[in-house]
Design a protein around this motif. Structure first.
Motif, PDB file in Angstrom:
ATOM      1  N   LYS A 349     -26.353  28.940 -46.949  1.00 33.19           N
ATOM      2  CA  LYS A 349     -27.153  27.975 -47.575  1.00 33.19           C
ATOM      3  C   LYS A 349     -27.168  26.426 -47.016  1.00 33.19           C
ATOM      4  O   LYS A 349     -27.788  25.796 -47.153  1.00 33.19           O
ATOM      5  N   GLU A 350     -26.121  26.548 -46.119  1.00 31.92           N
ATOM      6  CA  GLU A 350     -25.892  24.967 -45.595  1.00 31.92           C
ATOM      7  C   GLU A 350     -27.160  24.646 -44.590  1.00 31.92           C
ATOM      8  O   GLU A 350     -27.722  25.556 -43.856  1.00 31.92           O
ATOM      9  N   SER A 351     -27.714  23.538 -44.665  1.00 32.79           N
ATOM     10  CA  SER A 351     -28.894  23.168 -44.132  1.00 32.79           C
ATOM     11  C   SER A 351     -29.061  23.502 -42.547  1.00 32.79           C
ATOM     12  O   SER A 351     -30.135  23.964 -42.165  1.00 32.79           O
ATOM     13  N   SER A 352     -28.252  23.155 -41.807  1.00 35.61           N
ATOM     14  CA  SER A 352     -28.166  23.416 -40.398  1.00 35.61           C
ATOM     15  C   SER A 352     -28.211  24.841 -40.115  1.00 35.61           C
ATOM     16  O   SER A 352     -29.207  25.178 -39.269  1.00 35.61           O
ATOM     17  N   THR A 355     -31.593  26.311 -41.467  1.00 38.43           N
ATOM     18  CA  THR A 355     -32.405  26.145 -40.420  1.00 38.43           C
ATOM     19  C   THR A 355     -32.445  26.949 -38.894  1.00 38.43           C
ATOM     20  O   THR A 355     -33.410  27.548 -38.683  1.00 38.43           O
ATOM     21  N   HIS A 403     -39.324  25.366 -49.100  1.00 38.50           N
ATOM     22  CA  HIS A 403     -37.970  24.771 -48.991  1.00 38.50           C
ATOM     23  C   HIS A 403     -38.137  23.242 -48.785  1.00 38.50           C
ATOM     24  O   HIS A 403     -38.973  22.815 -48.241  1.00 38.50           O
ATOM     25  N   LEU A 405     -36.708  21.399 -46.763  1.00 39.14           N
ATOM     26  CA  LEU A 405     -36.565  21.207 -45.211  1.00 39.14           C
ATOM     27  C   LEU A 405     -37.780  21.461 -44.347  1.00 39.14           C
ATOM     28  O   LEU A 405     -38.324  22.570 -44.520  1.00 39.14           O
ATOM     29  N   GLU A1215     -30.290  16.107 -46.442  1.00 43.50           N
ATOM     30  CA  GLU A1215     -30.160  17.823 -46.531  1.00 43.50           C
ATOM     31  C   GLU A1215     -28.760  18.116 -46.735  1.00 43.50           C
ATOM     32  O   GLU A1215     -28.529  19.478 -46.864  1.00 43.50           O
ATOM     33  N   ASN A1216     -27.695  17.501 -45.920  1.00 45.23           N
ATOM     34  CA  ASN A1216     -26.372  17.909 -46.109  1.00 45.23           C
ATOM     35  C   ASN A1216     -25.861  18.308 -47.735  1.00 45.23           C
ATOM     36  O   ASN A1216     -24.994  18.782 -47.630  1.00 45.23           O
ATOM     37  N   VAL A1218     -27.717  19.250 -49.945  1.00 48.01           N
ATOM     38  CA  VAL A1218     -28.422  20.603 -50.632  1.00 48.01           C
ATOM     39  C   VAL A1218     -27.677  21.620 -50.908  1.00 48.01           C
ATOM     40  O   VAL A1218     -27.792  22.250 -52.010  1.00 48.01           O
TER      41      VAL A1218
END
Length: 1277
Positions: A349-352, A355, A403, A405, A1215-1216, A1218
């Motif tokens: 689930k972490e944004s980076s 992605t 989403h 992002l 986004e960190n 989210v």
């Protein structure tokens, strides 16, 4: 079209040392040009661009040499110098690429000598042992392998040495990273070096694969094999190390698969090996011993999710999926990778990482397309639209197409597009337009509400597969439905993109299916007529977005539709003029004409001369009651496709007509659009005037600039000058005292654009210059704008005066200068807050005057030793230092008086004005280019001490538990008794009876203030000064305003001073204007006041200064300073958790300054770091916000809920934050059930903040209630 000016390329020249120069001089001759003399000349140029031209002459000279030149000592010496030069240049220097390109053409008979020279140089490079110099060697290795045959031959000769160097380098960087744990700046640099090292090692294996053969497979104990094993082991360690940057881990995943592919035999079993790794079914007995030794940690059943992700990426990128080279095992691996990625999508689930997952899934679809070309029938069955994998991929798409992002939304679109292509490949040969899979998709997408953003991109992809006509057969009203949705700005770009795809595809279909011209009416009815109806009658937002997003695309697709639009709208323009809420046919016509001209589909002169649109019609648009119609009409005159198009006399007259009626617009957005459009007009005048000047200078080749223009260039230039002069006269004319704020804002903004655009570079003719239009009256008009109560007017006036300061200052005589300075000093201690802002701008303007110190400062500053007549000290620096010294002396005196009587200070000489002026003066000073360093160091020390003293005086008020009611409004006994209770709590510093006996300060204010200030005062302007010192009642609000504004200014001043610390510790301590110890003390000050203040104004503005400090600390490479945010954060979290009854943290007022304190610490964390502080803080806060043990104190829970609310609202965390949204919702809902009201209240506020964070701000009452339900499902899933 706007042409961008080409940037000048900066090329650093190379220089040869003494020995190299001697070597070349020994062989160079003056009689004839030789290679040595050419190189010697090149080295002596000192200009990088010229050296590039010189290097390009080397090869023609070398090719003239005969076969015997290979043994020539001169040639050998030159090749040695070229090698040393190549390796000394930085990787980004264009000289390096030019040199490599030239040497690629080296004749064969010189290749051996050149390789020997370069090998010697590279061997010296590989002897480097300093970890911080490794990057240069890595750049050289990468350059040698990048399209440089000589460099590649060089590395081939030193293959084992390069492998050994890379092996040692990876271990050294790893060790150095361990030693510098906590020093984020050094660690970040090491991480980037490590990333480059892994990439270079991969490049070595990929580009020099032939060197591995033979010596690798047959001799497992050979040096090359052992080096490869070491590289594989290091890459595996980096892959498993979660403390490294994600880019390092990702690249390590690629390296691991690449190295395994190069080493593993038999090759046919490689896909099975990787499948077992990913599925966790690897058995040690089934793999070679070298594999277990070097990457046995990957053979465990439970690999971390991120490691699995990066291994999948490595397999997709490093294995060959084309031509079916991996057989059935490869097809199984492809399906296994899809299975693993889809299972990870619900875990990561972490944004980076999320992605990266979406990007890797898109890569998988590309690999699947490549594999299908020569894949088995079984693979086609498992990848067609009815398969399980396709179903799961569609589920992923539906979950992520909205989403938050952008990157994930973009990758989701690519995945869907490739999924359609995969299905088309599996059904190749059949009719795709009637395929059941496509039919189901279309039906499903059309059944969704139009608020779902992912629907648009997906339908666009389907249009490309089945065509617009097939979709319109299901529902002919789709274009109207999409246009109706365009009243929402968040949906308008998606809707316009879909419409563009549909009407472009539809036009192509009609063009192929029907004869020319027979289909256009049908196409207009579908795509143009609904547009015109909405433009005439639609609401403001909808029409604006349609004009911005849809209309340009429609005209680009079919420019001939413009004549249709004009004909339809002209027919009803007289009858439908529009209103203040609708554009009407006239407004729609203006919008269409403006858009067409801006995009090059229309010449204004043509439609005016042909009578298609009359001048009167445009005038009606320029004064229309609908603001946007006026803007569109102005845009029609100002915006063109070419910046050099001549501005006609008719256009200038229409612009003057517009200026008569629209400068006082009450709408800020309209004012900004007016300024922006007029700026484009001024750019046109400037650019076209330059063309006209060139034509006038070159009369022999003179041609008409415009077909419609028959006037000579000089006459057009005179028209330009007269127009600009009359425009400036009108603008200065509306800046009279008492003019409205909108008028002043518009006029000043336009004047600033004129001053900026028509600034005259040396040697260039200029059609107009604003400084030539200036006189004393106009300068005085601009100075009077400082008296405006709106700060944006002060800012605009100040910026304009700065652009014209040479003229403006020369027009100030000593008497006027003295009056202005006196006014500034009086205003700096006014009780009206906006007066001190006026004083600040006035002083910032006056410090540029060379005579300020002699005429003004000498009279005001007693015992001020005049600065030495040092020509190296700038006027601004000398004057600013003297002004700050004067302000500081005054504020120090006032602080001493305020300690005796804070009431009198609030009524007569509030100190915040002086401090505000000091901060303003400091902000415009170039601190990296100061001459009087010792004086400034002393000044900074005094300013810091003054800030502490002022804070000590006012902080008891703002830290009171009830600061708003500190001083009673009357003197009744009840209020006086309440005051006594408050005073015992806050322990104020006042020593007289103004606080001990509640009373109102009346007439004696005047007497006391006269005693305090014996300086003569003289009012120069009623608008600036106001009435001189009247008797006043001191109210609670007056004291509170004085105190919290003083705290605000102290915080901003200290934040500004913190920026003076050099970010590099290599700077000499004597050069720093502020010491590390002073910065630490300032940090402690902010910490104390943010955690103690009760008044929102005080801690919000202390926060502004604290942010400046934390941002400086995050950039500083002093380890003691760099770790301070982490230490402060740990301390405050421990205090929150401790439940200590003696804690001074404020549990009311939404935790007061505590959320601001933590916000500043977390927001300063570098965006590209691992955000360890944020992760640690969120973990702690969420555990406190939803405690498992209900018997614990509720105060930590309240604090945690309030802090979480602030963090979720902070856009800088982006986004960190989210991944923590779901836990936040859970904590807030659980808080509703608490029996304690404070917990329920804080939970409600947190829930409200989260709803806004998830869905955005509701923009109107009529917003679709269904709009966000899809995304809510995604969040909660």
């Amino acid at each position: 079209m706007v042409l961008k000016k080409k940037k000048e390329i900066q090329v650093d020249a190379f220089f040869l040392d003494h020995h190299q120069l001697e070597k070349l001089q020994r062989f160079s001759t003056t009689e004839e040009q030789s290679l040595a003399s050419l190189l010697l000349h090149c080295a002596q140029l000192g200009n990088g661009i010229q050296q590039i031209q010189c290097i390009k002459q080397i090869m023609p000279l070398v090719k003239q040499m005969d076969q015997n030149s290979a043994g020539d000592p001169m040639v050998k010496a030159c090749l040695d110098v070229l090698g040393e030069t190549y390796f000394s240049l930085s990787g980004k220097n264009p000289l390096k690429k030019v040199l490599a390109s030239s040497l690629n053409g080296l004749p064969g008979h010189l290749m051996v000598s050149a390789v020997q020279s370069f090998v010697c140089c590279l061997r010296e490079e590989l002897k480097t042992t300093d970890v911080y110099l490794y990057r240069k060697v890595l750049d050289n290795l990468a350059s040698c392998m990048e399209d440089f045959s000589l460099g590649r031959a060089c590395i081939k000769n030193l293959f084992e040495e390069v492998l050994q160097f890379l092996q040692k380098l990876l271990l050294d960087i790893q060790e150095e990273n361990r030693k510098n744990h906590g020093n984020r700046i050094v660690q970040t640099q090491l991480m980037h070096d490590l990333l480059i090292a892994i990439k270079v090692s991969m490049m070595l294996i990929q580009k020099l694969q032939e060197n591995i053969q033979g010596s690798l497979w047959k001799h497992n104990e050979s040096f090359v094999w052992q080096s490869m094993c070491s590289l594989l082991k290091s890459s595996t360690n980096f892959l498993m190390d979660a403390t490294l940057l994600q880019t390092v881990q990702t690249t390590s995943g690629l390296a691991v698969i690449l190295f395994i592919r190069a080493m593993y035999e038999p090759v046919e079993e490689l896909p099975s090996l990787i499948s077992d790794l990913l599925l966790g079914t690897m058995e040690h007995s089934a793999v070679p011993a070298w594999f277990v030794r070097n990457c046995g940690v990957l053979c465990t059943a439970e690999l971390p999710d991120s490691v699995l992700l990066f291994l999948c990426h490595g397999a997709l990128a490093m294995l060959d999926w084309k031509n079916g080279s991996m057989g059935e095992n490869g097809e199984k691996l492809l399906l296994d990778i899809a299975s693993v990625l889809l299972s990870l999508s619900s875990e990561l689930k972490e944004s980076s990482v999320a992605t990266s997952l979406s990007r890797i899934l898109a890569i998988w679809t590309n690999s699947a397309l490549a594999a299908l070309v020569s894949g088995s029938p079984d693979l086609k069955i498992k990848l067609n639209g009815n398969s399980d994998i396709t179903g799961k991929l569609l589920e992923y798409i539906y979950t992520h197409w909205d989403h938050p992002l952008d990157a994930i939304r973009h990758q989701t679109k690519l995945i869907f597009k490739n999924l359609l292509r995969i299905h088309q490949t599996t059904i190749a040969g059949s009719n795709g337009k009637s395929d059941p899979f496509f039919a189901r998709l279309i039906k499903h997408l059309l059944s969704l509400d139009w608020h779902v953003k992912g629907k648009y991109a997906s339908l666009g992809c389907l249009v490309e597969c089945v065509g617009t006509e097939n979709i319109l057969q299901l529902d002919r009203t789709i274009p109207v439905q999409i246009l109706d949705v365009m009243n929402d700005q968040s949906l308008a770009p998606y809707a316009s993109d879909l419409l563009e795809i549909m009407f472009t595809n539809h036009k192509a279909h009609f063009t192929l299916s029907f004869q020319e011209g027979t289909w256009i009416d049908q196409w207009h009815d579908l795509w143009v007529s609904p547009l015109l109806v909405i433009l005439c009658e639609g609401n403001h937002d909808q029409t604006t977005y349609i004009i911005d997003y849809y209309l340009p695309k429609l005209l680009k697709c079919n420019p001939d539709s413009l004549s249709y639009m004009i004909r339809i709208l002209q027919a009803s323009a007289d009858a439908n003029l529009g209103s203040c809420s609708t554009r009407g046919a006239l407004g729609a016509l203006m919008a269409c004409l403006r858009t067409a001209r801006a995009h090059g589909h229309l010449e204004l002169s043509n439609i005016l001369s042909s009578g298609l649109v009359s001048t009167e019609c445009i005038k009606q648009g320029l004064v229309h009651q609908h603001n946007q119609v006026c803007i569109d009409a102005l845009g029609l005159l100002c915006e063109t496709h070419r910046t050099t198009e001549i501005v006609s006399l008719e256009e200038m007259q229409l612009i003057q007509f517009f200026m008569m009626y629209n400068l006082n617009s009450q709408s800020p957005s309209v004012r900004q659009q007016i300024v922006s459009l007029l700026r484009k007009l001024f750019c046109r005048i400037h650019e076209s005037s330059q063309v006209l000047y060139k034509l006038e200078q070159n009369k022999t080749k003179q041609v008409l600039v415009e077909n419609s223009t028959h006037m000579p260039p000089l006459r057009i230039l005179q028209q330009y000058k007269d127009f600009m002069s009359s425009l400036c006269t009108r603008l200065f004319g509306v800046l009279f005292p008492g003019s409205s704020h909108p008028t002043r804002f518009s006029a000043l903004s336009i004047l600033e654009s004129i001053a900026e655009i028509f600034s005259a570079p040396k040697g260039q003719a200029q059609v107009f210059q604003l400084d030539q239009e200036m006189d004393c009256a106009r300068v005085q008009t601009l100075i009077q704008c400082f008296a405006s109560t709106f700060e944006e007017v002060k800012i605009l006036a100040f910026r304009l005066l700065m652009k014209l300061r040479d003229v403006a200052l020369n027009l100030q005589d000593s008497e006027n200068l003295d009056l202005l300075f006196q006014a500034a000093m009086d205003l700096s201690t006014s009780t009206k807050p906006y007066d001190c802002v006026t004083a600040s701008y006035l002083l910032n303007f006056l410090v540029y005057h060379e005579g300020l110190q002699n005429s003004c400062l000498g009279k005001w500053l007693e015992h001020n030793p005049q600065m030495d007549e040092n020509t190296s000290v700038s006027t601004v620096e000398k004057n600013t230092l003297a002004v700050i010294k004067l302000l500081l002396v005054n504020v120090e005196e006032e602080i001493l008086q305020a300690k005796k009587c804070l009431l009198q200070a609030a009524a007569s000489f509030p100190m915040y004005g002086r401090v505000h002026c000091i901060t303003g003066a400091l902000k415009q000073l170039p601190f990296n280019n100061l001459t009087l360093v010792s004086e400034w160091k002393e000044m900074v020390t005094r300013l810091i001490l003054m800030s502490y003293s002022l804070s000590a005086v006012v902080s008891p008020v703002v830290q009171s538990s009830s600061p708003e009611g500190l001083i009673p409004m009357d003197s009744d006994p009840e209020s006086a008794g309440r005051l006594q209770m408050i005073l015992h709590e806050i322990q104020p510093q006042d020593t007289n009876d103004y606080f001990m006996q509640a009373k109102i300060l009346k007439e004696h204010c005047k007497e006391e203030s006269e005693k305090l200030d014996q300086r003569p005062t003289k009012s120069i302007c009623t608008e600036m000064r106001g009435k001189d010192r009247q008797a006043c009642d001191v109210t609670a609000q007056m004291v509170l305003v004085c105190c919290w504004r003083s705290m605000k200014e102290v915080s901003l001043l200290l934040g500004t001073l913190c920026k003076l610390l050099p970010s590099q510790t290599t700077s000499e301590p004597s050069d720093a204007l502020i010491t590390v110890e002073q910065v630490k003390n300032i940090g402690d000050y902010f910490k104390h006041h943010l955690l103690q203040s009760r008044h929102r104004g005080a801690f919000e503005l202390a926060y502004a200064g604290f942010v400046q400090l934390t941002e400086m600390l995050s950039r500083c490479n002093s380890e003691s300073l760099h770790k301070m945010p982490e230490q402060w954060l740990s301390y405050v979290l421990e205090e929150i958790k401790s439940c200590d009854p003696s804690s001074t943290l404020c549990a009311t007022r939404r935790s007061a300054g505590i959320p601001f304190y933590i916000q500043a610490l977390l927001a300063s964390e570098p965006k590209k770091s691992k955000t360890d502080l944020l992760k640690m803080t969120m973990k702690e806060l969420i555990s406190l916000a939803a405690p498992l043990n209900e018997s614990l104190s509720v105060i930590p829970q309240v604090h945690a809920l309030n802090i979480l609310r602030a963090l979720y609202r902070d856009t800088r965390l982006g986004e960190n934050i989210v991944p923590y949204v779901a836990d936040g919702i859970k904590a807030s809902i659980l808080g509703f059930m608490s029996p304690v009201w404070a917990v329920r209240n804080s939970s409600t506020l947190l829930f409200s903040a989260l709803i806004t964070r998830i869905f955005g701000v509701k923009r109107g009452k009529d917003e679709n209630s269904k709009k966000n339900r899809e995304y809510l499902h995604n969040i909660l899933s």
